[in-house]
Write an enzyme that holds these catalytic residues in place. Structure first.
Site, PDB file in Angstrom:
ATOM      1  CB  SER A  24       6.811  -2.948   8.415  1.00  0.00           C
ATOM      2  OG  SER A  24       8.116  -2.029   8.228  1.00  0.00           O
ATOM      3  CG  HIS A  57       9.780  -4.930   4.304  1.00  0.00           C
ATOM      4  ND1 HIS A  57       9.397  -4.392   3.963  1.00  0.00           N
ATOM      5  CD2 HIS A  57      10.320  -5.070   5.592  1.00  0.00           C
ATOM      6  CE1 HIS A  57       8.946  -3.104   4.888  1.00  0.00           C
ATOM      7  NE2 HIS A  57       8.934  -3.665   6.517  1.00  0.00           N
TER       8      HIS A  57
END
Lengths: 490, 517
Positions: B211, B101
């Site tokens: 992330s 992502h």
């Protein structure tokens, strides 16, 4: 960002305080003649909780009724269902008299009330229901408030064809624009000093009114013993506004007509209409490109209104249609507006909720009333698959639906206690369409177990229940959860 | 979005998007910074002996552009998002590992070394949207000079301490946060939305920008930070070594396939009557029941409903459908995910009162791709006569917002999420919706505006966008006839006028091409 944030919309309620406007039409003492024709009705009724179908909570409401004839009151059918006590009061104060619902029709949204005690009728006068509904910007709405007959003004908005408050059958209704709060309790609406309708609902500033010509027609038919119920058009159509579509269907002349796109799944072989028929005239009225007709009394309204305008269920309605390029006259027989036309009936009235408890498994017929348990927003909040079933038509094989609604924990149902809201397909190999089927199927377990199967989908398909212990288990469950009876089946 | 899956089985999480987890992408709330700073200070002191590991941590900038699913030729404004990564050694050389992502819908990816201001161009080497992992290639080999590649450890134990490294919230300096492993179980991976894989929950602060960053235990990487729960403090999730190794092994042959799905619905087998009926010890600890099998033909050949799963890939399966994996009780699905696409799993089952061993080949399941979030491949579409046709997908449905509960849209929800389960024989390969109308006199009188699922065009059943194009090319009449599913009716389009108007419509509305396939 992957989250879908739920936004709770705060709902502000504004109470509009308005000064009452008093009507000029007065009796000798300066009071309205309608004080002796409008009465207060108090209805206590069972307000079933379909998540606990064996309980019988009640609620009471107050609404209005109109004296229309010899010892006869008329009101809307709303809140008359499952009633346990009905009382009336005249002149907005004083003694309450016991009353009785003599007749009710939920699709027509009308109820007739009688009162045995003659004392009640002293001083009351019947009013005439107006045969026409003029367009006015000075309609008056009557209601009893604290012993006074309040009269306030409302403006004409439009005539419209829409579903009834307790029915899917469309009929002509009057929409008024008003800021008066809390309407919809059968308050009489006046024009030119005559009653032209009873309120049925209020949403925003729009108050919907049932017009008196419709009421009078139903009440007359009922009095004559020939009211078969309301009819409705059970096909789906789309407006013929796309010239290319009309050309394809070979409709001559200007764009007009309504194109039939769906007929009922259960339609008989000789059903009068076929998909792609174009309705050119219905009951003698030409249909325009919006799917409207010109009503001599109410102006341009949707063709659906023709099912209730001058007709009842069982009547034949003449239609001029275009089928495969040719004009044909057909007779369409109006089906009766009945909740059983839907796979999930819209309402269930005057019946205790049906259910069957077997070993803690609670089975119930699925209807929209059950789904309303999720609140006003049930279309969003109830399980999607159950809500989607409201758009599925009933078929011959599957006219109704039974669900396993919940499991009341008991040793027999260990391992299934999280299961809920599953649509039943078969029990012990027999198809289950209603609770009677289920009751019958539960009589024939095999190899010591009941086999309960659910519809194929994103869910559990199958569970087994010990048949030897079932009776004892059901008894335990009834006792532990305070359930008076293992089943209610009509 | 849409129906609340919270209640009832029919309303299960098929729609996927009610999941409250989020992939960390956006700027966080204002209050994170202090926590991160404090955590960083603690971690520094604690990890003093392993200072070189931070050199392996990479800062990533992604300039991304997502399509507008309802106007499939258009793009959203370019966004700049930050993330983290770390250097790993693969058979093909050194790569930067991060979350899928972090680099999705990328127009340009830049990477930066620890305390080195120079940006380097990076490209996606392999991307696994189901497991939210990516390997990035950096063309300039000098990027990797002096950077040690990390070594992977084993699944950390619950209650053990881990430290996350990364660049949360777009900060310029590396941040360290320390926490304990709170629990380990299968979690929905929200990047794809409709898959659940093993994930580790920790109370180490994991914030947007973390992330893709490594999670260390001692000097080994035991995870990749990837998602959190908005509103839930002190809970971040990382991808465990099991999933990372699976991904790395998968790409060894030069192609990423993904995690296989057996397509069985495994349910608890704890009801005494059911156990007795199948011939199992009533109070036995093991054996979960196969309730149904999805439309996976290879699985249906080997297994059938009411088979009892006793062991999967060597793991005993308990009666509640779980296995014990390194002292964690997790869903038995984990055992199936150990295999690679096309591999066989050995299962011990109980059928007809006999134990038997079967080999089940497992494959990646692609048929429900459109029911999850899709990436990197912009939506297919075809425009004719101003009618915009595009495939039905979860991404398209999301554009409807609250209107999703409307009757018309509920048909779309049913077709996308339920039909496959209920009537697989009626499922279309790529259901097509009329996504919108580009207003022009040829279509101005349509009463169907959009959100309608296309059933047939000129009599041809529409199974994909390609069918739409073919169907408009065929037929003889003066009108194209477009039929919709359910009660949406049908509409006609004048054949000649539509053909003549096409170019003008595309020009007026800035549609660069009448199709993307």
């Amino acid at each position: 960002m992957m989250t879908m944030t739920k936004i709770a919309f705060g709902c502000a309620v504004f109470a509009a305080m308005m000064c009452g406007r008093w009507c000029a039409a007065a009796e000798g003492n300066g009071r309205s003649p309608f004080e002796s024709s409008v009465v207060t009705l108090e209805v206590t009724s069972k307000d079933y909780d379909y998540f606990q179908p064996w309980t019988k909570p009640t609620r009471s409401v107050r609404k209005h009724a109109l004296v229309v004839g010899e010892k006869e009151l008329v009101t809307t059918a709303q809140n008359l269902a499952d009633q346990t006590l009905v009382r009336v009061q005249k002149r907005g104060r004083g003694r309450w008299y016991n009353a009785e619902v003599r007749w009710v029709d939920y699709h027509a949204n009308l109820g007739v009330i009688s009162v045995a005690d003659d004392a009640f009728w002293t001083g009351l006068k019947a009013v005439e229901l107006s045969g026409t509904v003029p367009r006015r910007n000075d309609y008056e709405i009557l209601r009893w408030r604290d012993g006074n007959l309040e009269m306030r003004r409302a403006d004409f908005s439009k005539f419209t064809v829409s579903e009834g408050s307790m029915s899917f059958a469309p009929r002509i209704q009057l929409e008024l624009n008003t800021e008066i709060g809390g309407l919809g309790w059968a308050e009489p609406v006046l024009a030119d000093g005559k009653v032209v309708g009873l309120t049925v609902s209020k949403g925003g500033n729009v108050c919907t009114v049932m017009p008196t010509p419709f009421m009078a027609r139903v009440l007359e038919a009922k009095k004559a013993g020939r009211f078969p119920g309301l009819g409705f058009f059970d096909f789906v159509w789309q407006a013929g506004q796309n010239p290319a579509t009309l050309e394809y269907l070979r409709v001559p002349g200007e764009p007009r007509g309504a194109v039939v796109i769906e007929v009922p799944k259960r339609a008989a072989e000789d059903y009068a209409l076929k998909t792609r028929d174009v309705l050119l005239e219905v009951d003698g009225f030409p249909i325009d490109m919006e799917g409207d007709y010109e009503d001599p009394d109410y102006g341009h309204v949707m063709l659906e209104g023709l099912a209730t305008r001058g007709h009842f269920a069982g009547d034949k309605v003449r239609m001029k249609i275009l089928r495969e390029g040719k004009e044909v006259e057909i007779q369409y027989e109006l089906p009766k507006a009945d909740f059983s036309v839907d796979l999930l009936p819209m309402f269930v009235f005057d019946k205790e909720p049906e259910y069957l408890v077997a070993g803690g498994l609670v089975f119930q017929p699925l209807h929209q009333q059950y789904l309303r348990g999720w609140g006003d927003d049930w279309r969003r909040r109830a399980p999607f698959r159950l809500v989607y079933a409201t758009s599925e038509g009933p078929t011959k094989e599957r006219p109704t639906v039974v669900i396993l609604s919940q499991v009341l924990p008991d040793p027999i149902n260990v391992g299934y206690q999280e299961v809920r809201n599953l649509v039943l397909e078969a029990v012990n190999g027999r198809t289950v369409r209603n609770l009677k089927d289920l009751q019958e199927a539960l009589k024939s377990p095999k190899d010591g177990v009941h086999v309960i199967e659910f519809f194929r989908g994103d869910n559990l398909r199958r569970l087994l229940l010990d048949s030897g212990d079932l009776e004892a288990s059901t008894a335990r469950v009834l006792k532990r959860y305070g359930i008076p009876s293992a089943s209610v089946i009509h | 979005m849409g129906p609340d899956p919270g209640v009832g089985n029919w309303g299960s999480d098929a729609t996927g998007s009610e999941n409250s987890m989020t992939v960390h992408r956006r700027k966080p709330r204002g209050s994170w910074s202090l926590a991160v700073l404090l955590g960083g200070v603690v971690a520094l002191a604690w990890e003093a002996g392993a200072a070189s590991m931070e050199k392996s941590v990479i800062q990533i900038f992604n300039f991304s552009q997502q399509p507008l699913w309802e106007s499939p030729w258009r793009w959203q404004p370019v966004r700049r998002e930050g993330g983290s990564g770390f250097v790993v050694k693969t058979g093909q050389g050194l790569r930067v590992m991060s979350n899928a992502h972090v680099v999705s819908w990328s127009r340009q990816v830049l990477v930066r070394r620890f305390q080195d201001p120079r940006p380097y161009q990076a490209e996606v080497d392999f991307i696994g949207h189901d497991c939210d992992l990516v390997l990035l290639r950096v063309a300039d080999e000098s990027f990797f000079e002096g950077i040690p590649s990390v070594e992977f450890g084993d699944l950390p134990e619950v209650r053990s301490t881990v430290v996350t490294y990364g660049y949360p919230a777009g900060g310029e300096q590396i941040s360290y946060t320390r926490g304990v492993v709170s629990r380990i179980e299968l979690q929905n991976y929200v990047h794809i939305g409709n898959r659940s894989l093993l994930a580790v929950q920790t109370d180490a602060a994991i914030n947007p920008g973390n992330s893709g960053g490594p999670v260390f235990q001692e000097d080994k990487v035991v995870g990749v930070a990837f998602q959190g729960v908005p509103g839930l403090e002190n809970a971040g999730f990382f991808i465990p070594p099991e999933v990372i190794r699976h991904f790395l092994k998968d790409v060894e042959d030069g192609t990423y396939h993904g995690f296989p799905l057996a397509g069985i619905r495994l349910v608890t087998l704890q009801n005494p009557a059911y156990r007795r009926h199948l011939g199992l010890p009533v109070s036995g600890e093991f054996g979960a029941r196969i309730d149904s099998i999805a439309d996976v033909a290879t699985t249906a050949e080997v297994l059938r409903p009411d088979d009892v799963l006793l062991e999967a890939a060597g793991f005993p399966v308990a009666s509640d459908g779980t296995i014990v994996y390194r002292e964690n009780r997790v869903a038995a699905a984990l055992a199936f995910q150990q295999a690679q696409h096309g591999e066989k799993l050995s299962l011990k089952i109980f059928r007809d009162r006999k134990e038997m061993t079967v080999d089940l080949p497992v494959f990646v399941y692609q048929a429900d791709r459109s029911a999850g979030n899709q990436y990197d491949r912009p939506p297919r579409y075809y425009v004719h006569g101003g009618l915009v046709f595009t495939p039905l997908s979860q991404d398209y449905l999301r554009t409807l917002g609250r209107d999703l509960a409307d009757a018309g849209a509920s048909e779309l929800v049913y077709q996308l999420f339920y039909l496959r389960q209920e009537k697989p024989e009626r499922v279309r390969k790529e259901p097509v919706v009329l996504g919108g109308l580009l207003a022009h006199p040829v279509n101005a009188n349509f009463s169907v505006r959009s959100r309608a699922l296309v059933d047939k065009i000129n009599g041809i059943r529409i199974e994909s966008i390609d069918d739409v194009i073919r169907a408009f090319g065929e037929g003889q009449g003066e009108q194209h006839v477009i039929e919709f599913v359910s009660r949406q009716g049908f509409e006609c389009l004048d054949r000649g006028e539509a053909a003549a108007a096409n170019e003008e419509i595309l020009k007026t509305y800035g549609v660069p091409n009448d199709r993307r396939l």
